[in-house]
Motif scaffolding. Structure first.
Motif, PDB file in Angstrom:
ATOM      1  N   TYR A 146      48.129  -4.432  31.540  1.00  0.00           N
ATOM      2  CA  TYR A 146      46.702  -4.263  31.776  1.00  0.00           C
ATOM      3  C   TYR A 146      45.935  -4.219  30.453  1.00  0.00           C
ATOM      4  CZ  TYR A 146      47.883  -2.750  36.534  1.00  0.00           C
ATOM      5  OH  TYR A 146      48.344  -2.693  37.822  1.00  0.00           O
ATOM      6  N   GLN A 201      48.145  -8.627  34.440  1.00  0.00           N
ATOM      7  CA  GLN A 201      49.143  -9.653  34.676  1.00  0.00           C
ATOM      8  C   GLN A 201      50.378  -8.997  35.270  1.00  0.00           C
ATOM      9  OE1 GLN A 201      51.212 -11.456  31.203  1.00  0.00           O
ATOM     10  NE2 GLN A 201      50.297 -13.371  31.909  1.00  0.00           N
ATOM     11  N   GLY A 236      48.155 -13.545  37.257  1.00  0.00           N
ATOM     12  CA  GLY A 236      47.273 -12.559  36.643  1.00  0.00           C
ATOM     13  C   GLY A 236      45.820 -12.887  36.845  1.00  0.00           C
ATOM     14  N   THR A 292      54.035  -5.108  34.939  1.00  0.00           N
ATOM     15  CA  THR A 292      52.590  -5.274  34.836  1.00  0.00           C
ATOM     16  C   THR A 292      52.095  -5.039  33.411  1.00  0.00           C
ATOM     17  OG1 THR A 292      52.237  -2.969  35.478  1.00  0.00           O
ATOM     18  CG2 THR A 292      52.201  -4.617  37.234  1.00  0.00           C
ATOM     19  N   TYR A 347      54.523 -15.742  36.101  1.00  0.00           N
ATOM     20  CA  TYR A 347      53.464 -14.758  35.927  1.00  0.00           C
ATOM     21  C   TYR A 347      52.252 -15.131  36.768  1.00  0.00           C
ATOM     22  CZ  TYR A 347      55.981 -12.980  31.875  1.00  0.00           C
ATOM     23  OH  TYR A 347      56.935 -12.428  31.044  1.00  0.00           O
TER      24      TYR A 347
END
Length: 116
Positions: free
Chosen positions: A59, A50, A35, A57, A33
């Motif tokens: 948010y 991320q 982010g 994704t 990951y």
């Protein structure tokens, strides 16, 4: 060890745009990951966006429809395109990377200031 170097913060008027970038280097095998988090004065650090290595994704509700995260797996870079910025987006933005075998890493932070 994994190093994260951020760039792209700055001062912008409300309604404007900024793009943050982050490059990871060092002892990297797989970054699962990548982010961005942010921390405003007097507040806790919070997730902004991320993205997984597969492109999934996530948010924060406050930025959905305004911010877009993307990454280049081969280059170990992540971008955050921030549009329609608001004064409440003002914060220090931190890049984050989770390396499968090495752990969780943070960048040094970059200031984003949105004036009204």
């Amino acid at each position: 060890q994994v190093q994260l170097v951020e760039s792209g913060g700055g001062l912008v008027q409300a309604g404007g745009s900024l793009r943050l970038s982050c490059a990871a280097s060092g002892d990297i095998i797989v970054i699962t990951y990548m982010g961005w988090y942010r921390q405003a004065p007097g507040k806790q650090r919070e997730l902004v966006a991320q993205i997984s290595s597969g492109g999934t994704t996530n948010y924060a509700d406050s930025v959905k429809g305004r911010f877009a995260i993307s990454r280049d797996n081969a280059a170990n870079t992540v971008l955050l395109q921030m549009d329609s910025l608001k004064p409440e987006d003002t914060a220090v933005y931190y890049c984050n990377a989770v390396e499968r075998y090495r752990g969780n890493y943070w960048g040094q932070g970059t200031q984003v200031t949105v004036s009204s």
